[in-house]
Design a protein around this motif. Structure first.
Motif, PDB file in Angstrom:
ATOM      1  N   ARG A  59       0.826  -1.199   0.000  1.00  0.00           N
ATOM      2  CA  ARG A  59       0.000   0.000   0.000  1.00  0.00           C
ATOM      3  C   ARG A  59       0.864   1.255   0.000  1.00  0.00           C
ATOM      4  O   ARG A  59       0.484   2.280  -0.558  1.00  0.00           O
ATOM      5  CB  ARG A  59      -0.907   0.006   1.223  1.00  0.00           C
ATOM      6  CG  ARG A  59      -1.991  -1.061   1.205  1.00  0.00           C
ATOM      7  CD  ARG A  59      -2.992  -0.847   0.057  1.00  0.00           C
ATOM      8  NE  ARG A  59      -3.510   0.511   0.012  1.00  0.00           N
ATOM      9  CZ  ARG A  59      -4.512   0.940   0.751  1.00  0.00           C
ATOM     10  NH1 ARG A  59      -5.118   0.142   1.581  1.00  0.00           N
ATOM     11  NH2 ARG A  59      -4.921   2.195   0.638  1.00  0.00           N
ATOM     12  N   LEU A  76      -2.227   3.072  -9.489  1.00  0.00           N
ATOM     13  CA  LEU A  76      -3.532   2.428  -9.399  1.00  0.00           C
ATOM     14  C   LEU A  76      -3.642   1.322 -10.437  1.00  0.00           C
ATOM     15  O   LEU A  76      -3.312   1.517 -11.601  1.00  0.00           O
ATOM     16  CB  LEU A  76      -4.644   3.453  -9.650  1.00  0.00           C
ATOM     17  CG  LEU A  76      -4.772   4.577  -8.621  1.00  0.00           C
ATOM     18  CD1 LEU A  76      -5.607   5.711  -9.184  1.00  0.00           C
ATOM     19  CD2 LEU A  76      -5.397   4.051  -7.347  1.00  0.00           C
ATOM     20  N   TYR A 110     -12.813  -1.119 -12.650  1.00  0.00           N
ATOM     21  CA  TYR A 110     -12.831  -1.106 -11.196  1.00  0.00           C
ATOM     22  C   TYR A 110     -11.396  -0.992 -10.694  1.00  0.00           C
ATOM     23  O   TYR A 110     -10.518  -1.722 -11.143  1.00  0.00           O
ATOM     24  CB  TYR A 110     -13.489  -2.382 -10.654  1.00  0.00           C
ATOM     25  CG  TYR A 110     -14.958  -2.469 -11.008  1.00  0.00           C
ATOM     26  CD1 TYR A 110     -15.384  -3.185 -12.124  1.00  0.00           C
ATOM     27  CD2 TYR A 110     -15.907  -1.805 -10.240  1.00  0.00           C
ATOM     28  CE1 TYR A 110     -16.717  -3.249 -12.461  1.00  0.00           C
ATOM     29  CE2 TYR A 110     -17.256  -1.859 -10.569  1.00  0.00           C
ATOM     30  CZ  TYR A 110     -17.651  -2.583 -11.680  1.00  0.00           C
ATOM     31  OH  TYR A 110     -18.979  -2.628 -12.021  1.00  0.00           O
ATOM     32  N   PHE A 111     -11.215  -0.084  -9.742  1.00  0.00           N
ATOM     33  CA  PHE A 111      -9.872   0.255  -9.281  1.00  0.00           C
ATOM     34  C   PHE A 111      -9.547  -0.380  -7.942  1.00  0.00           C
ATOM     35  O   PHE A 111     -10.420  -0.551  -7.085  1.00  0.00           O
ATOM     36  CB  PHE A 111      -9.729   1.775  -9.154  1.00  0.00           C
ATOM     37  CG  PHE A 111      -9.609   2.479 -10.472  1.00  0.00           C
ATOM     38  CD1 PHE A 111     -10.731   2.718 -11.255  1.00  0.00           C
ATOM     39  CD2 PHE A 111      -8.373   2.883 -10.952  1.00  0.00           C
ATOM     40  CE1 PHE A 111     -10.634   3.356 -12.484  1.00  0.00           C
ATOM     41  CE2 PHE A 111      -8.256   3.524 -12.175  1.00  0.00           C
ATOM     42  CZ  PHE A 111      -9.388   3.754 -12.936  1.00  0.00           C
ATOM     43  N   GLY A 112      -8.267  -0.684  -7.765  1.00  0.00           N
ATOM     44  CA  GLY A 112      -7.761  -1.122  -6.487  1.00  0.00           C
ATOM     45  C   GLY A 112      -7.454   0.069  -5.590  1.00  0.00           C
ATOM     46  O   GLY A 112      -7.621   1.221  -5.996  1.00  0.00           O
ATOM     47  N   PRO A 113      -6.963  -0.188  -4.358  1.00  0.00           N
ATOM     48  CA  PRO A 113      -6.700   0.892  -3.403  1.00  0.00           C
ATOM     49  C   PRO A 113      -5.456   1.706  -3.740  1.00  0.00           C
ATOM     50  O   PRO A 113      -5.270   2.792  -3.205  1.00  0.00           O
ATOM     51  CB  PRO A 113      -6.515   0.155  -2.077  1.00  0.00           C
ATOM     52  CG  PRO A 113      -6.061  -1.205  -2.478  1.00  0.00           C
ATOM     53  CD  PRO A 113      -6.729  -1.511  -3.767  1.00  0.00           C
ATOM     54  N   GLY A 114      -4.612   1.191  -4.626  1.00  0.00           N
ATOM     55  CA  GLY A 114      -3.426   1.934  -5.034  1.00  0.00           C
ATOM     56  C   GLY A 114      -2.218   1.674  -4.158  1.00  0.00           C
ATOM     57  O   GLY A 114      -2.329   1.217  -3.018  1.00  0.00           O
ATOM     58  N   ARG A 149       0.986   3.901  -2.847  1.00  0.00           N
ATOM     59  CA  ARG A 149       1.532   5.262  -2.758  1.00  0.00           C
ATOM     60  C   ARG A 149       3.044   5.168  -2.685  1.00  0.00           C
ATOM     61  O   ARG A 149       3.596   4.593  -1.741  1.00  0.00           O
ATOM     62  CB  ARG A 149       0.978   5.977  -1.530  1.00  0.00           C
ATOM     63  CG  ARG A 149       1.382   7.439  -1.432  1.00  0.00           C
ATOM     64  CD  ARG A 149       0.676   8.102  -0.255  1.00  0.00           C
ATOM     65  NE  ARG A 149      -0.772   8.108  -0.428  1.00  0.00           N
ATOM     66  CZ  ARG A 149      -1.458   9.046  -1.059  1.00  0.00           C
ATOM     67  NH1 ARG A 149      -0.817  10.084  -1.577  1.00  0.00           N
ATOM     68  NH2 ARG A 149      -2.770   8.972  -1.156  1.00  0.00           N
TER      69      ARG A 149
END
Lengths: 115, 115
Positions: free
Chosen positions: A9, A91, A105-109, A111
Motif C-alpha cells: 500500500r 492504481l 474497477y480500481f484497487g486501493p493503489g 503510494r
C-alpha cells in the motif's frame, strides 16, 4: 465479490533504487490497467493488458518502467531506477472486457514516495 | 482527442442541501462518461456511467448525473448532501480506439460538506 487487490500500500525508496508493485484483478476480468496519479491530478494510463498481451503502452516510460502479466491474471509494475518525479499513487484497474459498456474497477493503489 | 474539464477545484455545501459537481466534455464520436469518487488513501470507487439511453443516470449512494448533449456536460448531483460525501470526485471519458481503451480523467473536484 472481491475487488482489485494491490500491494504494497505504501513504499518509500531513494532515487535510483528499484521498486515493484503487484496487482490481482477481479476474478474473470480479462483487461488490466495500470494508472499513475500524481498529487493534484487525475490518473493517467501507463499500460493496458488484454489477457497477457500488451494493448497500449504508449505512455509508459520504457527506459525505466516495465510491466508484465505472465499468466493473464496477476500483474507487476516495476520502476528501475526510480526518479523523484515518480512519486505518485499507482492504481491498478480491471474490467471484464475492453468495451465501452464495461466499467473499470480500481484497487486501493500503492503510494510511492521517492526521496 | 477526448477530454473532460472540471471547472471547480472545490465545492462547499451544507449538509442537507443539494449538491452539484460540474463536468464538461469534448469528444469525437459517442461520449462514454463516468464519475468516480476517491476517499483519502483509497482507490477510485465507481459511482455511475453514461453509455447511451436516458439522460438522467442514477448511481451509487444516491448520486445521479445528467447528460446534456447540447451543453456537452455531465454534472454530478445529489438532492441532499451528507458529511460523509466529502471526498475527491473525478469525471472521466472513455477513449476507445484500435490500440487503446483508457479513461481520460479530469483534474478532480474536492467536495466539502459542512455539518
Amino acid at each position: 465479490e472481491a475487488g482489485v487487490a494491490q500491494s504494497p500500500r505504501y513504499k518509500i525508496i531513494e532515487k535510483r533504487q528499484s521498486v515493484a508493485f503487484w496487482c490481482n484483478p477481479i476474478s474473470g476480468h480479462a483487461t488490466l490497467y495500470w494508472y499513475q496519479q500524481i498529487l493534484g491530478q487525475g490518473p493517467k494510463l501507463l499500460i493496458q493488458f488484454q489477457n497477457n498481451g500488451v494493448v497500449d503502452d504508449s505512455q509508459l516510460p520504457k527506459d525505466r518502467f516495465s510491466a508484465e502479466r505472465l499468466k493473464g491474471v496477476d500483474s507487476t509494475l516495476k520502476i528501475q531506477p526510480a526518479k523523484l518525479e515518480d512519486s505518485a499513487v499507482y492504481l491498478c484497474a480491471s474490467s471484464l472486457a475492453p468495451t465501452a459498456e464495461e466499467t473499470q474497477y480500481f484497487g486501493p493503489g500503492t503510494r510511492l514516495l521517492v526521496l | 482527442a477526448q477530454s473532460v474539464a472540471q471547472p471547480e477545484d472545490q465545492v462547499n455545501v451544507a449538509e442537507g442541501n443539494p449538491l452539484t459537481v460540474k463536468c464538461t466534455y469534448s469528444v469525437s464520436g459517442n461520449p462514454y462518461l463516468f464519475w468516480y469518487v476517491q476517499y483519502p488513501n483509497r482507490g477510485l470507487q465507481f459511482l455511475l456511467k453514461y453509455i447511451t439511453g436516458d439522460n438522467l443516470v442514477k448511481g451509487s449512494y444516491g448520486f445521479e448525473a445528467e447528460f446534456n448533449k447540447s451543453q456537452t456536460s455531465f454534472h454530478l448531483k445529489k438532492p441532499s448532501a451528507l458529511v460523509s460525501d466529502s471526498a475527491l470526485y473525478f469525471c472521466a471519458v472513455r477513449d476507445m480506439g484500435i490500440q487503446t481503451d483508457k479513461l481520460i480523467f479530469g483534474t478532480g473536484t474536492r467536495l466539502q460538506v459542512f455539518p
